[in-house]
Write an enzyme that holds these catalytic residues in place. Structure first.
Site, short mmCIF file in Angstrom:
data_model
loop_
_atom_site.label_atom_id
_atom_site.label_comp_id
_atom_site.label_asym_id
_atom_site.label_seq_id
_atom_site.Cartn_x
_atom_site.Cartn_y
_atom_site.Cartn_z
N CYS A 124 -13.81 3.50 -6.61
CA CYS A 124 -12.67 3.97 -6.48
C CYS A 124 -13.05 5.02 -8.03
O CYS A 124 -13.19 5.45 -7.84
CB CYS A 124 -11.18 2.82 -6.91
SG CYS A 124 -9.73 3.72 -7.60
N ASP A 184 -6.92 10.16 2.02
CA ASP A 184 -6.50 9.40 1.27
C ASP A 184 -6.24 10.96 -0.04
O ASP A 184 -6.38 12.30 0.48
CB ASP A 184 -8.53 9.48 0.04
CG ASP A 184 -8.13 8.49 -0.98
OD1 ASP A 184 -7.18 8.74 -1.34
OD2 ASP A 184 -9.21 8.42 -1.86
N HIS A 216 -8.08 5.40 0.88
CA HIS A 216 -8.24 4.96 -0.74
C HIS A 216 -8.31 3.86 -0.09
O HIS A 216 -8.05 2.61 0.97
CB HIS A 216 -7.93 5.60 -1.06
CG HIS A 216 -8.06 5.30 -2.63
ND1 HIS A 216 -8.89 6.23 -2.86
CD2 HIS A 216 -8.25 4.54 -3.67
CE1 HIS A 216 -9.45 6.37 -4.44
NE2 HIS A 216 -9.18 4.51 -4.52
#
Lengths: 248, 86
Positions: A124, A184, A216
């Site tokens: 992330c 994503d 994600h």
């Protein structure tokens, strides 16, 4: 029988500005020589899931350490409270991140069973930070797991003072593995394609994989975003990557 | 996805967290992964007092429909107040 044991513990390392910061270390109880992995936690913080990832690298035969990037804002706080404070204060400054990863790498290279090779991985927001560290420090391999804002600018409302790394990519000092979800939005497939193009133009060593049906955080086993097929394949690629570049 | 979109507000009031009541001075409102709620993303609200430390926090993780209902209820109540109280 293969003896399978590791030591996982909270330690203190010296990060940016020689600050003493908390970190979570996991090491196989093997004489070595072993490669090392710096694990950069995601924006929700230095949490149980990230510590599990750190232990997994030790189980796989690497010395691993995860610095608590929110040590300064919230020493001793629960991970979610610390993440909330860090978010409210604009996130982790880039220069501090680089200093903390440098301190973590120095800790790994100082271990008696180290082979002096150290890689970095981030998830992330940590994906972008892994790329940043690989452009700033002498590391031997890097893995970016769905890091946003490597080539695109964050929206004005973003809580983190992140700037794109487009102009830094020429300085990438080690091979980069990128693992992304095709569904994503941050980073979008277009952004990862652009990143790949820039790396190719600079003649960098890289390998990118984008998983269909995954968005994600597909590695996050405790979230609905978990995609076992993508995560299992991704873990294998990560261990192969670090095995290739961090093994003496 | 992580939207990363966060709105920060200065607020005035009180909140009750794990260490009791405290003056609430800051709120962060964002749509991102929850820590506890069983959803990919939630509308999250942190009520904080940055000067008192991380344990002075009240957190909410709401599904978007709940967040909208809560916001509408607050607006209806506040808009219905006599002007002197607004």
């Amino acid at each position: 029988m293969r003896y399978d044991a590791l030591l996982a513990e909270t330690i203190t390392i010296h990060g940016h500005g020689s600050d003493a910061i908390e970190a979570y270390s996991a090491r196989p109880l093997q004489p070595g020589p072993l490669g090392g992995v710096v694990v950069i936690h995601h924006m929700p913080g230095y949490d149980r899931a990230t510590k599990e990832i750190t232990r997994r690298f030790a189980e796989a035969g690497f010395n691993a350490v995860c610095p608590n990037l929110y040590s300064r804002e919230a020493p001793g706080a629960s991970p979610d409270d610390a993440a909330a404070i860090a978010r409210a204060r604009g996130g982790v400054p880039d220069d501090r991140l680089v200093g903390d990863v440098a301190g973590a790498a120095s800790y790994l290279r100082g271990l008696p069973n180290s082979n002096q090779k150290v890689g970095v991985i981030g998830y992330c927001s940590g994906g972008r930070q892994a790329v940043l560290a690989a452009c700033s420090l002498d590391l031997d391999a890097a893995v970016d797991c769905y890091g946003a804002f490597v080539v695109a600018a964050p929206p004005p409302e973003a809580p983190i003072a992140a700037t794109p790394l487009r102009d830094r990519l020429a300085d990438l000092r080690c091979p980069l593995l990128g693992l992304f979800g095709a569904e994503d939005a941050h980073p979008s497939p277009a952004e990862t394609a652009e990143l790949e193009k820039i790396l190719a133009e600079h003649g960098k060593t890289y390998e990118f994989h984008s998983y269909q049906g995954a968005g994600h955080a597909f590695f996050a086993v405790d979230r609905p975003s978990y995609r076992p097929d993508a995560a299992n394949d991704g873990w294998q690629r990560i261990l192969n990557w670090f095995g290739r570049y961090l093994t003496a | 996805m992580c939207t990363y979109i966060t709105k920060h507000l200065e607020i005035a009031g009180s909140a009750k967290g794990s260490s009791g009541w405290f003056p609430a001075t800051t709120a962060s409102v964002y749509f991102d992964h929850p820590v506890h709620a069983p959803a990919d993303h939630t509308l999250n609200i942190d009520v904080l007092n940055l000067s008192l430390g991380p344990e002075h926090r009240v957190a909410l993780e709401l599904d978007p429909a709940s967040a909208r209902s809560l916001a509408q209820a607050i607006l209806e109540l506040v808009d219905g107040l006599p002007a002197v109280n607004r």
